[in-house]
Design a protein around this motif. Sequence first.
Motif, PDB file in Angstrom:
ATOM      1  N   GLU A  97      14.248  -4.434   3.447  1.00 19.16           N
ATOM      2  CA  GLU A  97      14.518  -3.068   3.914  1.00 19.16           C
ATOM      3  C   GLU A  97      16.016  -2.758   3.929  1.00 19.16           C
ATOM      4  OE1 GLU A  97      12.192  -2.808   7.606  1.00 19.16           O
ATOM      5  OE2 GLU A  97      10.912  -1.395   6.525  1.00 19.16           O
ATOM      6  N   ARG A  98      16.855  -3.746   4.252  1.00 15.18           N
ATOM      7  CA  ARG A  98      18.307  -3.521   4.208  1.00 15.18           C
ATOM      8  C   ARG A  98      18.766  -3.206   2.785  1.00 15.18           C
ATOM      9  NH1 ARG A  98      18.366  -7.571   7.965  1.00 15.18           N
ATOM     10  NH2 ARG A  98      18.662  -9.227   6.455  1.00 15.18           N
ATOM     11  N   ARG A  99      18.154  -3.881   1.827  1.00 16.25           N
ATOM     12  CA  ARG A  99      18.570  -3.713   0.435  1.00 16.25           C
ATOM     13  C   ARG A  99      17.924  -2.516  -0.236  1.00 16.25           C
ATOM     14  NH1 ARG A  99      16.607  -7.443  -2.597  1.00 16.25           N
ATOM     15  NH2 ARG A  99      15.287  -8.433  -1.058  1.00 16.25           N
ATOM     16  N   LYS A 100      16.652  -2.229   0.074  1.00 16.10           N
ATOM     17  CA  LYS A 100      15.888  -1.224  -0.678  1.00 16.10           C
ATOM     18  C   LYS A 100      15.468  -0.003   0.127  1.00 16.10           C
ATOM     19  CE  LYS A 100      15.425  -3.957  -4.319  1.00 16.10           C
ATOM     20  NZ  LYS A 100      15.711  -3.652  -5.693  1.00 16.10           N
ATOM     21  N   GLY A 101      15.590  -0.058   1.441  1.00 20.36           N
ATOM     22  CA  GLY A 101      15.126   1.046   2.274  1.00 20.36           C
ATOM     23  C   GLY A 101      13.827   0.690   2.979  1.00 20.36           C
ATOM     24  N   SER A 102      13.451   1.532   3.920  1.00 22.62           N
ATOM     25  CA  SER A 102      12.296   1.221   4.769  1.00 22.62           C
ATOM     26  C   SER A 102      10.984   1.222   3.984  1.00 22.62           C
ATOM     27  CB  SER A 102      12.215   2.194   5.930  1.00 22.62           C
ATOM     28  OG  SER A 102      11.957   3.489   5.462  1.00 22.62           O
TER      29      SER A 102
ATOM     30  N   SER B 249       6.603   1.269   4.643  1.00 25.98           N
ATOM     31  CA  SER B 249       5.595   1.726   5.602  1.00 25.98           C
ATOM     32  C   SER B 249       4.843   0.541   6.208  1.00 25.98           C
ATOM     33  CB  SER B 249       4.597   2.641   4.900  1.00 25.98           C
ATOM     34  OG  SER B 249       3.771   1.878   4.031  1.00 25.98           O
ATOM     35  N   PRO B 250       4.174   0.771   7.341  1.00 25.84           N
ATOM     36  CA  PRO B 250       3.341  -0.284   7.918  1.00 25.84           C
ATOM     37  C   PRO B 250       2.274  -0.796   6.937  1.00 25.84           C
ATOM     38  CG  PRO B 250       3.696   1.432   9.543  1.00 25.84           C
ATOM     39  CD  PRO B 250       4.267   1.934   8.234  1.00 25.84           C
ATOM     40  N   ALA B 251       1.709   0.098   6.140  1.00 19.79           N
ATOM     41  CA  ALA B 251       0.700  -0.327   5.152  1.00 19.79           C
ATOM     42  C   ALA B 251       1.335  -1.245   4.108  1.00 19.79           C
ATOM     43  CB  ALA B 251       0.072   0.887   4.480  1.00 19.79           C
ATOM     44  N   GLU B 252       2.562  -0.916   3.683  1.00 20.91           N
ATOM     45  CA  GLU B 252       3.258  -1.764   2.711  1.00 20.91           C
ATOM     46  C   GLU B 252       3.623  -3.115   3.331  1.00 20.91           C
ATOM     47  OE1 GLU B 252       5.572   1.472  -0.083  1.00 20.91           O
ATOM     48  OE2 GLU B 252       6.297   1.148   1.961  1.00 20.91           O
ATOM     49  N   GLN B 253       3.992  -3.109   4.616  1.00 23.79           N
ATOM     50  CA  GLN B 253       4.289  -4.364   5.301  1.00 23.79           C
ATOM     51  C   GLN B 253       3.043  -5.249   5.370  1.00 23.79           C
ATOM     52  OE1 GLN B 253       6.237  -3.890   9.080  1.00 23.79           O
ATOM     53  NE2 GLN B 253       7.739  -2.471   8.245  1.00 23.79           N
ATOM     54  N   GLU B 254       1.914  -4.645   5.692  1.00 21.34           N
ATOM     55  CA  GLU B 254       0.663  -5.408   5.766  1.00 21.34           C
ATOM     56  C   GLU B 254       0.295  -5.976   4.395  1.00 21.34           C
ATOM     57  OE1 GLU B 254      -2.432  -7.512   7.008  1.00 21.34           O
ATOM     58  OE2 GLU B 254      -0.920  -6.572   8.268  1.00 21.34           O
ATOM     59  N   ARG B 255       0.475  -5.186   3.374  1.00 19.37           N
ATOM     60  CA  ARG B 255       0.198  -5.669   2.008  1.00 19.37           C
ATOM     61  C   ARG B 255       1.126  -6.833   1.657  1.00 19.37           C
ATOM     62  NH1 ARG B 255      -2.712  -7.795  -1.390  1.00 19.37           N
ATOM     63  NH2 ARG B 255      -2.162  -7.460  -3.555  1.00 19.37           N
ATOM     64  N   ALA B 256       2.394  -6.741   2.060  1.00 15.77           N
ATOM     65  CA  ALA B 256       3.340  -7.837   1.809  1.00 15.77           C
ATOM     66  C   ALA B 256       2.864  -9.103   2.511  1.00 15.77           C
ATOM     67  CB  ALA B 256       4.735  -7.452   2.286  1.00 15.77           C
ATOM     68  N   ARG B 257       2.351  -8.974   3.736  1.00 16.30           N
ATOM     69  CA  ARG B 257       1.835 -10.147   4.458  1.00 16.30           C
ATOM     70  C   ARG B 257       0.655 -10.761   3.712  1.00 16.30           C
ATOM     71  NH1 ARG B 257       4.529 -10.437   9.060  1.00 16.30           N
ATOM     72  NH2 ARG B 257       5.421  -8.531   9.901  1.00 16.30           N
ATOM     73  N   GLN B 258      -0.213  -9.920   3.190  1.00 15.10           N
ATOM     74  CA  GLN B 258      -1.364 -10.427   2.431  1.00 15.10           C
ATOM     75  C   GLN B 258      -0.909 -11.151   1.176  1.00 15.10           C
ATOM     76  OE1 GLN B 258      -3.680  -6.896   1.783  1.00 15.10           O
ATOM     77  NE2 GLN B 258      -4.516  -6.876   3.853  1.00 15.10           N
ATOM     78  N   VAL B 259       0.063 -10.568   0.472  1.00 18.25           N
ATOM     79  CA  VAL B 259       0.566 -11.180  -0.756  1.00 18.25           C
ATOM     80  C   VAL B 259       1.221 -12.523  -0.442  1.00 18.25           C
ATOM     81  CG1 VAL B 259       2.306 -10.964  -2.586  1.00 18.25           C
ATOM     82  CG2 VAL B 259       0.812  -9.029  -2.039  1.00 18.25           C
ATOM     83  N   PHE B 260       2.052 -12.570   0.605  1.00 13.23           N
ATOM     84  CA  PHE B 260       2.686 -13.831   0.994  1.00 13.23           C
ATOM     85  C   PHE B 260       1.632 -14.889   1.276  1.00 13.23           C
ATOM     86  CE2 PHE B 260       6.695 -12.016   0.857  1.00 13.23           C
ATOM     87  CZ  PHE B 260       7.684 -12.870   1.345  1.00 13.23           C
ATOM     88  N   ASP B 261       0.620 -14.526   2.067  1.00 11.76           N
ATOM     89  CA  ASP B 261      -0.432 -15.486   2.393  1.00 11.76           C
ATOM     90  C   ASP B 261      -1.128 -15.994   1.137  1.00 11.76           C
ATOM     91  OD1 ASP B 261       0.135 -15.338   5.082  1.00 11.76           O
ATOM     92  OD2 ASP B 261      -1.507 -13.950   5.540  1.00 11.76           O
ATOM     93  N   GLU B 262      -1.440 -15.083   0.219  1.00 10.53           N
ATOM     94  CA  GLU B 262      -2.123 -15.473  -1.020  1.00 10.53           C
ATOM     95  C   GLU B 262      -1.244 -16.379  -1.880  1.00 10.53           C
ATOM     96  OE1 GLU B 262      -3.181 -11.769  -2.865  1.00 10.53           O
ATOM     97  OE2 GLU B 262      -4.499 -11.206  -1.215  1.00 10.53           O
TER      98      GLU B 262
END
Length: 94
Positions: A62-67, A69-82
């Motif tokens: 977020e510091r580098r690219k901007g904020s 959304s919560p949905a995007e954060q959740e998707r990032a968590r899913q991708v990391f887990d996978e």
Amino acid sequence: MTDMPYSIGEGPATRVSLSLPEGTAEAIRRRVGKREFSAFITAAVERELRGQILDEYLADYERRKGSISPAEQERARQVFDEVFAEEGGWPVAS
């Protein structure tokens, strides 16, 4: 002996001293039993470390690219887990 960094959840077991409020310790014993106490604590600490690593990554992003959304954060968590499940582990804790 060589220094070998272990990823979260890897390496030989090591004894550590841990202080918990008695109510917390008793709640864990009631939930998982005395024999599984250490495994329960280990799993909880590993979840916390993984969450902190991901939170740090997302904050850096977020510091580098901007904020995002919560949905995007959740998707990032899913991708990391996978991804880390497929690779068999999480990065070395810093």
